[in-house]
Every structure is written in structure tokens, then in C-alpha cells.
Design a protein around this motif. Structure first.
Motif, short mmCIF file in Angstrom:
data_model
loop_
_atom_site.label_atom_id
_atom_site.label_comp_id
_atom_site.label_asym_id
_atom_site.label_seq_id
_atom_site.Cartn_x
_atom_site.Cartn_y
_atom_site.Cartn_z
N ILE A 1 0.37 -4.78 3.18
CA ILE A 1 -0.96 -5.02 2.75
C ILE A 1 -1.69 -5.83 3.74
N PHE A 2 -0.66 -6.73 4.70
CA PHE A 2 -1.53 -7.37 5.55
C PHE A 2 -1.32 -6.95 6.86
N ASP A 3 -0.12 -6.53 7.48
CA ASP A 3 -0.23 -6.09 8.73
C ASP A 3 0.25 -4.38 9.02
N GLY A 4 0.34 -3.90 7.83
CA GLY A 4 0.42 -2.39 7.94
C GLY A 4 2.07 -2.02 8.20
N GLY A 5 2.93 -3.05 8.12
CA GLY A 5 4.34 -2.63 8.78
C GLY A 5 4.98 -1.84 7.58
N PRO A 6 6.11 -1.04 7.99
CA PRO A 6 6.58 0.05 7.17
C PRO A 6 7.47 -0.90 6.15
N THR A 7 7.65 -0.18 4.89
CA THR A 7 8.87 -0.46 3.95
C THR A 7 9.76 0.60 4.18
N LEU A 8 11.11 0.14 4.30
CA LEU A 8 12.26 1.12 4.33
C LEU A 8 12.69 0.78 3.04
N GLU A 9 13.47 1.90 2.51
CA GLU A 9 14.15 1.72 1.31
C GLU A 9 15.26 2.88 1.12
N ALA A 10 16.29 2.63 0.36
CA ALA A 10 17.28 3.63 0.03
C ALA A 10 18.21 3.25 -1.29
N PHE B 1 0.70 -1.13 0.10
CA PHE B 1 -0.01 -0.12 -0.03
C PHE B 1 0.77 1.20 0.08
N ARG B 2 0.60 2.24 -0.91
CA ARG B 2 1.24 3.67 -0.88
C ARG B 2 0.22 4.47 -0.05
N VAL B 3 0.66 5.04 0.99
CA VAL B 3 -0.05 5.91 1.79
C VAL B 3 -0.09 7.28 1.19
N GLY B 4 -1.21 7.68 0.54
CA GLY B 4 -1.43 8.87 0.00
C GLY B 4 -2.30 9.88 0.59
N THR B 5 -2.74 10.92 -0.30
CA THR B 5 -3.61 11.74 0.18
C THR B 5 -4.58 12.17 -1.11
N LEU B 6 -5.98 12.28 -0.60
CA LEU B 6 -6.83 12.60 -1.66
C LEU B 6 -7.72 13.96 -1.23
N VAL B 7 -7.49 14.84 -1.92
CA VAL B 7 -8.24 16.23 -1.45
C VAL B 7 -9.75 16.26 -1.89
N HIS B 8 -10.63 16.62 -1.15
CA HIS B 8 -12.02 16.76 -1.25
C HIS B 8 -12.15 18.64 -0.76
N ALA B 9 -12.46 19.14 -2.03
CA ALA B 9 -12.65 20.68 -1.58
C ALA B 9 -13.76 21.36 -2.51
N SER B 10 -14.27 22.24 -1.86
CA SER B 10 -15.51 23.03 -2.26
C SER B 10 -15.28 24.52 -2.10
N SER C 1 20.04 3.19 10.63
CA SER C 1 21.20 3.74 11.11
C SER C 1 22.28 3.53 9.82
N GLU C 2 21.68 2.65 9.03
CA GLU C 2 22.51 2.43 7.59
C GLU C 2 22.10 3.40 6.48
N GLY C 3 20.96 4.09 6.75
CA GLY C 3 20.38 4.93 5.80
C GLY C 3 19.11 4.69 5.00
N LEU C 4 18.44 3.40 5.44
CA LEU C 4 17.32 3.22 4.76
C LEU C 4 16.25 3.94 5.41
N GLY C 5 15.13 4.33 4.99
CA GLY C 5 13.98 5.29 5.69
C GLY C 5 12.84 4.79 5.13
N TYR C 6 11.70 5.39 5.75
CA TYR C 6 10.23 5.11 5.38
C TYR C 6 9.82 6.06 4.57
N ARG C 7 9.03 5.69 3.37
CA ARG C 7 8.88 6.61 2.55
C ARG C 7 7.40 6.56 2.01
N GLY C 8 6.47 5.93 2.90
CA GLY C 8 5.12 5.99 2.73
C GLY C 8 4.45 4.93 2.13
N TYR C 9 5.19 3.65 2.17
CA TYR C 9 4.80 2.31 1.62
C TYR C 9 4.53 1.48 2.95
#
Length: 366
Positions: A252-261, A89-98, A241-249
Motif C-alpha cells: 500500500i505504500f510503494d506499490g511493490g508486488p507480493t509474491l506467494e506460493a 492492495f488487491r489489484v482488481g477489476t470493476l465493470v461499468h456497462a450499459s 525461480s523457486e516457484g513464488l509468483g505475483y498474484r495481483g497484490y
């Protein structure tokens, strides 16, 4: 001595025993002899160079050489998603505006994604509870990075690591209970097992393709998005500490973060250096005041070995002990790769922090 080496067929029994201790959540190490045997075979054939890129995977074992026993495993998948779809899952944003109503709402959403297709993956990390001390956890995690640094052409530009998401002591996953279970109608352990054994078709068949509104989830599910299992916190801290980081993914099963670099930006890959070996008496090397805990690896692709020991990086040639040379299969004058084991220097002589404090004191799972 504790040694990292490529997996061998004879390791199946020890790895099956480790899988039995891992429990639900470590999808790539299921307690299934047939699946594990196939995983070992695929790894052996990868080292032999007879596997297509989309199926290539390296499985390493941590062996207690004195007991002749495998006590930990870690792995690298060369390119995920080329043989079968790679979902998260990519954690994103959807805007509803009026404008007329003067309403502007930015709503957090989850999008089913294949964005990481083709990336290399650090995976299948597990250390026997009896060995969660000293430098064992650091060695198990970072030996893979030394392998990537030494044989860089075998991997792509980026690497990811999926971290085990939060569940309680009874194995209950709030994220799965409030989202996945509603679409799959099976319990978390079963879905986790099916995914780990390669049966992932049900994900594409049953998971909705449209965005999911996070606000519709129960508070306990929203609270664990991007959160790791308590036993996985040391592994996450180590990779960060090695430089991998959470980028919003997230998983899909348990919601755990994906780290990447970017692979070339990872500390151990970036800072490791080639040297030639000079063999000295073990006590003469580790007892020097300026000696620090280091990660050493040979440059033998099929006979890869890595160890953690105290030495002085920066010397040329690099002095290593007799036992270390034997573990790495090195003779005087042969090449090796070296890196400091810790990112913050706490292992250096005179430090107030013991290397036992910086090893895994909890489970290493991802």
C-alpha cells in the motif's frame, strides 16, 4: 566460511549497522536500536517456544566466521496479521456497462485487503554490499526455505514475500506521491518508518475502504504498480525461480508486488532430501567432477546452521568436508538436509556460467 544461524543478542550492533545501510523501503529493518533489540528478543523467544503463534518470527543472520561478523539478515514471520491487521492492495477489476449505450468498460481498481492473514512471510532480506558476490545471496535467501522444509510443522500452507517497490535514487516513490501521501499527509520515509516500527494504526484510520480507480492516478504511478526497486530485481528473480509468483497484490505504500506460493511447491522445500553425513577431506569432496553447488543444513532446531558448498547430492551417506561438518556442528552418521543451490543447474561442473554470475550483484532487499 559463510554460515547461516539463528540470531543472538550479541548480534545487535552488527544488525544496527546493516540497518543503517538499508535505507528507506526495508520496513522490517528500521535503523532503530530499540526496535531491533525487540525484534531479536522476539526471535530468540520464538526458538525457545514461549511466544504465541501470532507473534512468532525467526530472524537468521549470515555470519562471516573468519571475521566473527554478521553481514546479512533474513527472516520468516510464522503467521502475519494475527496480532495486528495485515494490509495490502488487491489489484482488481470493476465493470461499468450499459446495454442501452453499448458501453462496456473494465476499470482496474485497488482494494484494501487483509486476504493474506495467517500466511507465513519471507521478509527482512538484506546483504551487506561488500558481500554481494559468490553464493552469499543464494544462501541468505534459501537457508530459510531449508529451515521450513526441515521444521515444516511450524508453518502453514502458504508463504508470501513483499518486495520493495520502485523509488528513484533520491528515495521518491511515484506510487506514494500520487496515492498514499494524499491520504496520510506525511512523506514516504516517515510512513515507511512508522510501519517498520510497528505503528500501523494510522493505516486503518486514514486509508479509504472503498475501491480506488487506478486510472485516476498519474501515469508515473500507474507505471510502477507491481514493479520492484532496481536493487530488488535479483531477489525477485531468485524467489520466482523457486516457484513464488505475483498474484495481483501490492504494497500500500510503494506499490511493490507480493509474491506467494504453496510452501510444499517451493523448489528447495520440495526437492531437498535428508541424508546422513560422511566426513571426508575437504579437497576430496569439492574437486569431484560431478560436484555441484549445494545447500546443506543440519536438523537441529535451536542450533540450526546452513552453508553453501560443493558436494555430490544423491550419495548415501553424503560426503561433506571437515570444515563443512564443523560449520554445521555435525559428526559422522548424523542427519542433515541437502538441496541443489541453483534451480537451473548452472553451477554444475563444466557449466559455462560462474556461480559468481548467479549471486546477488545488486542489493538484496524485500
Amino acid at each position: 566460511m559463510m554460515i547461516i544461524r539463528p540470531v543472538e543478542y550479541r548480534d545487535l550492533g552488527d544488525i544496527l549497522a546493516l540497518a543503517g545501510k538499508a535505507g528507506a523501503g526495508l520496513t522490517s529493518l528500521p535503523s532503530n536500536e530499540q526496535v531491533l533489540a525487540a525484534r531479536i528478543d522476539r526471535s530468540v523467544r520464538t526458538w525457545q517456544g514461549i511466544v504465541a503463534r501470532g507473534e512468532q518470527g525467526y530472524l537468521f543472520v549470515l555470519e562471516d566466521s573468519e571475521r566473527g561478523k554478521v553481514v546479512g539478515v533474513s527472516a520468516i514471520e510464522v503467521a502475519v496479521g494475527l496480532k495486528e491487521p495485515w494490509y495490502n492492495f488487491r489489484v482488481g477489476t470493476l465493470v461499468h456497462a450499459s446495454t442501452a449505450l453499448n458501453v462496456y468498460n473494465a476499470v482496474p481498481t485497488l482494494y484494501l485487503s487483509n486476504d493474506h492473514t495467517g500466511l507465513s512471510e519471507l521478509c527482512t532480506l538484506f546483504l551487506d554490499p561488500q558481500y554481494r558476490h559468490g553464493t552469499n545471496g543464494q544462501l541468505l535467501v534459501k537457508a530459510r526455505l531449508m529451515f521450513m522444509a526441515t521444521f515444516r510443522a511450524h508453518f502453514g500452507q502458504r508463504v508470501l514475500a513483499e518486495m520493495r517497490g520502485y523509488c528513484d535514487e533520491q528515495g521518491h516513490s511515484p506510487f506514494w506521491a500520487n496515492l498514499g501521501q494524499r491520504f496520510f499527509s506525511i512523506d514516504f520515509a516517515q510512513a515507511d518508518y512508522l510501519s517498520g516500527t510497528g505503528n500501523k494504526a494510522f493505516i486503518a484510520e486514514l486509508m479509504p475502504k472503498h475501491p480506488l480507480y487506478v486510472d485516476f492516478l498519474a501515469p508515473e504511478a500507474r507505471a510502477v504498480i507491481g514493479r520492484v526497486h532496481p536493487q530488488t530485481e535479483p531477489a525477485r528473480a531468485l524467489l520466482e525461480s523457486e516457484g513464488l509468483g505475483y498474484r495481483g497484490y501490492i504494497d500500500i505504500f510503494d506499490g511493490g508486488p507480493t509474491l506467494e506460493a504453496e510452501i510444499d511447491h517451493i523448489r528447495t522445500v520440495r526437492d531437498s532430501r535428508q541424508a546422513t553425513a560422511r566426513i571426508a577431506a575437504d579437497g576430496d569432496v569439492g574437486s569431484r567432477q560431478d560436484a555441484a553447488w549445494c545447500l546443506l543444513a543440519n536438523e537441529d532446531y535451536q542450533g540450526f546452521r546452513a552453508v553453501a558448498c560443493r558436494c555430490v547430492i544423491g550419495q548415501e551417506p553424503l560426503e561433506i568436508g571437515v570444515d563443512t561438518a564443523a560449520a554445521l556442528g555435525l559428526s559422522p552418521g548424523q542427519p542433515l538436509r541437502a538441496a541443489t543451490l541453483y534451480a537451473d543447474g548452472r553451477s554444475r561442473a563444466g557449466s559455462t556460467a560462474s556461480h559468481h554470475q548467479t549471486g546477488f550483484t545488486h542489493a538484496a532487499l524485500c
